[in-house]
Write a protein that holds these residues in place. Structure first.
Motif, PDB file in Angstrom:
ATOM      1  N   ASP A   1     -46.450  22.754  -8.611  1.00  0.00           N
ATOM      2  CA  ASP A   1     -45.501  23.884  -8.699  1.00  0.00           C
ATOM      3  C   ASP A   1     -44.137  23.494  -8.113  1.00  0.00           C
ATOM      4  O   ASP A   1     -43.088  23.894  -8.637  1.00  0.00           O
ATOM      5  CB  ASP A   1     -46.048  25.096  -7.934  1.00  0.00           C
ATOM      6  N   ILE A   2     -44.178  22.715  -7.026  1.00  0.00           N
ATOM      7  CA  ILE A   2     -42.897  22.284  -6.417  1.00  0.00           C
ATOM      8  C   ILE A   2     -42.150  21.365  -7.391  1.00  0.00           C
ATOM      9  O   ILE A   2     -40.945  21.513  -7.610  1.00  0.00           O
ATOM     10  CB  ILE A   2     -43.162  21.573  -5.064  1.00  0.00           C
ATOM     11  N   PHE A   3     -42.881  20.432  -8.015  1.00  0.00           N
ATOM     12  CA  PHE A   3     -42.227  19.544  -8.994  1.00  0.00           C
ATOM     13  C   PHE A   3     -41.667  20.359 -10.169  1.00  0.00           C
ATOM     14  O   PHE A   3     -40.585  20.050 -10.682  1.00  0.00           O
ATOM     15  CB  PHE A   3     -43.194  18.460  -9.484  1.00  0.00           C
ATOM     16  N   ALA A   4     -42.391  21.385 -10.569  1.00  0.00           N
ATOM     17  CA  ALA A   4     -41.906  22.210 -11.691  1.00  0.00           C
ATOM     18  C   ALA A   4     -40.586  22.888 -11.301  1.00  0.00           C
ATOM     19  O   ALA A   4     -39.654  22.970 -12.111  1.00  0.00           O
ATOM     20  CB  ALA A   4     -42.962  23.245 -12.064  1.00  0.00           C
ATOM     21  N   GLN A   5     -40.499  23.338 -10.049  1.00  0.00           N
ATOM     22  CA  GLN A   5     -39.226  23.945  -9.590  1.00  0.00           C
ATOM     23  C   GLN A   5     -38.118  22.894  -9.555  1.00  0.00           C
ATOM     24  O   GLN A   5     -36.996  23.144  -9.990  1.00  0.00           O
ATOM     25  CB  GLN A   5     -39.390  24.496  -8.179  1.00  0.00           C
TER      26      GLN A   5
END
Ligand SMILES: NC(=O)C1=CN([C@@H]2O[C@H](COP(=O)(O)OP(=O)(O)OC[C@H]3O[C@@H](n4cnc5c(N)ncnc54)[C@H](OP(=O)(O)O)[C@@H]3O)[C@@H](O)[C@H]2O)C=CC1
Ligand SMILES: O=C(CO)[C@H](O)[C@H](O)COP(=O)(O)O
Length: 479
Positions: free
Chosen positions: A218-222
């Motif tokens: 999720d952090i990489f997606a952000q």
């Protein structure tokens, strides 16, 4: 009689098959061939209706099915297989025909092949192609070398089938003989560095915050919606979010931690050593793969070596994540800057006249390292075509400078907690080294003169000097 093909593709594994389909989908008549006929048959059975394919089992028929001057793309395993295919084609070719090697050839092989085939009147184009299976089908980034006149014939097809960014094709002429394969090799070296940096960021988030893979995904997606937006960040988010069907665990947790390679990263580092260009981020990324695969050494070290590391104590989770993001971006800029330095050095050495801004432009789409910030690299070289250091460009100097405190915090935290971050830390050391007013190389020169009379230069006068270290320590001027 049926119309002849406009171009041929031999080697129909994942890349060649999809490249042939891409060309056919763009309305060209494509002759197709593979050493074992099964692959040719399956291409026609599965996708024969996507365009005009002319399939041949025998090499002679394949060559005869292409209009002259023939354009034949070879998409097979690099090395001996490429030489075998060229040998197989040669008796059937005529002067002026063009062989295009689209595999990941080592550029010295390309220089040799171009030279040998030119004696026979055959044009040879060493062409880097990036984008994997999906890119080959829907639009790769294409880096052709060879004689410029070959590009006059080939360019329109290559530009047609390549990826487009803002309507601009991700294909352009790179330079003579091995230039195309050289640029593809450095592309892959940068790919290694980019992947290692992403892996280090994942490891810091995993160990520092104790997060599970999907949460890191999720952090990489952000991150993918900001400066870091790129294909590799995007697929990292997807991979981290994937669940293993057999165990129900995050997929990455069941993948063995030993990274493999086919050779392009290693070649990049070997060549940088020959040229004397410090590509520390790429080198550390290549060695990190080697370390991961050093099983006996890892087993021995796990049994014998203490960590003597501190305990993670992160009070501000969001600030830590932002520090990792900034450290990742800064280290990534260093890796690209070093890769472009290597291209400049090789271009000068081989007289290739490679336009670095154009390389950044054709890497904006289609290829594995495609990223939003490549636009910034193109702009930097447009501002200053002879820019000596990408890092020193006004835009990159500012973004890296803005992230510097974060970068230092992350490298220090990783060291004190025993987390290996070879690419983050070597990139920071490079940054500090290249910007240093005075490096300790003075001491190295003095040592060399002491044990080997290798001489030194003085800071206060021109000339070459030697000190009589084993005598009266007087200094002589050598020239
Ligand atoms: N896979 C990827 O993501 C990318 C690959 N590349 C490069 O593209 C090229 C093709 O890659 P890929 O599609 O993955 O396939 P492979 O690298 O797995 O190569 C398989 C192909 O090579 C042929 N081949 C092998 N040995 C010989 C030989 N001695 N004589 C004739 N043909 C031979 C095979 O024929 P047969 O079917 O008869 O065995 C088959 O067509 C490689 O150079 C690779 O490095 C470039 C960019 C991305
Ligand atoms: O050229 C490529 C992508 O650009 C190929 O996928 C290549 O195989 C990647 O290198 P390695 O297998 O060494 O990781």
């Amino acid at each position: 009689m049926a119309e002849l093909a406009q171009i041929g593709v031999t080697g129909l594994a994942v890349m060649g098959r999809n490249l042939a389909r891409n060309i056919a989908r763009h309305g060209y008549r494509v002759a197709v061939h593979n050493r074992s006929y099964g692959r040719t048959e399956s291409l026609i059975a599965d996708h024969g209706d996507e365009g005009t394919f002319i399939a041949s089992k025998e090499t002679a028929d394949f060559v005869a099915s292409i209009e002259r001057p023939r354009k034949i793309i070879v998409m097979v395993k690099a090395g001996a297989a490429t030489d075998a295919v060229i040998e197989d084609l040669l008796p059937h070719l005529d002067e002026g025909d063009i062989i295009i090697d689209a595999g990941n050839a080592h550029f010295p092989d390309t220089i040799r092949r171009e030279h040998d085939l030119a004696q026979k009147g055959i044009h040879f184009v060493g062409m880097g192609v990036s984008g994997g299976e999906e890119g080959a089908l829907n639009g790769p980034s294409i880096m052709p070398g060879g004689a410029k006149e070959s590009y006059t014939t080939l360019g329109p097809i290559l530009e047609d089938i390549s990826a487009k960014v803002d309507g601009v094709p991700c294909a352009t002429y790179v330079g003579p003989d091995g230039a195309g394969h050289f640029v593809k090799m450095v592309h892959n070296g940068i790919e290694y560095a980019d992947m290692q940096l992403i892996a280090e960021a994942y490891d810091l988030l995993r160990q520092g915050l104790g997060l599970e893979a999907p949460a890191i995904g999720d952090i990489f997606a952000q991150w993918n919606s900001g400066d870091l937006e790129s294909f590799l960040i995007e697929i990292t988010a997807e991979v981290l979010g994937h669940t293993d069907a057999k165990t129900g665990r995050p997929f990455v947790d069941i993948v063995l931690d030993q990274a493999e390679q086919k050779g392009t990263g290693r070649w990049t580092v070997q060549n940088a050593l020959d040229l004397g260009v410090p590509i520390t981020g790429i080198a550390e990324a290549t060695f990190a793969r080697a370390l991961s695969g050093s099983v006996p050494q890892r087993v021995a070290a796990q049994a014998a070596l203490p960590a003597n590391a501190g305990q993670w104590d992160i009070s501000d989770r969001d600030a830590f994540i932002e520090d990792v993001r900034r450290a990742l971006y800064a280290s990534k800029v260093v890796a690209y800057s070093q890769g472009f330095d290597q291209i400049a050095a090789a271009s000068a050495e081989h007289d290739w006249n490679i336009d670095r801004g154009a390389m950044a432009r054709i890497w904006r789409g289609g290829c594995i390292i495609r990223a939003k910030f490549l636009n910034r690299i193109t702009e930097a070289y447009e501002r200053q075509p002879e820019l000596p250091l990408l890092l020193a460009d006004e835009y990159f100097a500012k973004v890296v400078g803005d992230g510097l405190e974060s970068w230092r915090r992350i490298v220090a935290l990783a060291a004190s907690n025993g987390v290996p971050v070879p690419a983050f830390s070597s990139s920071l050391s490079y940054y500090d080294g290249v910007r240093a007013n005075r490096l300790p190389a003075n001491l190295i020169q003095a040592q060399r003169d002491f044990f080997g009379a290798h001489t030194y230069h003085r800071t206060d006068a021109p000339g070459v000097y030697h000190t009589e270290w084993s005598g009266d320590r007087s200094e002589t001027q050598e020239s």
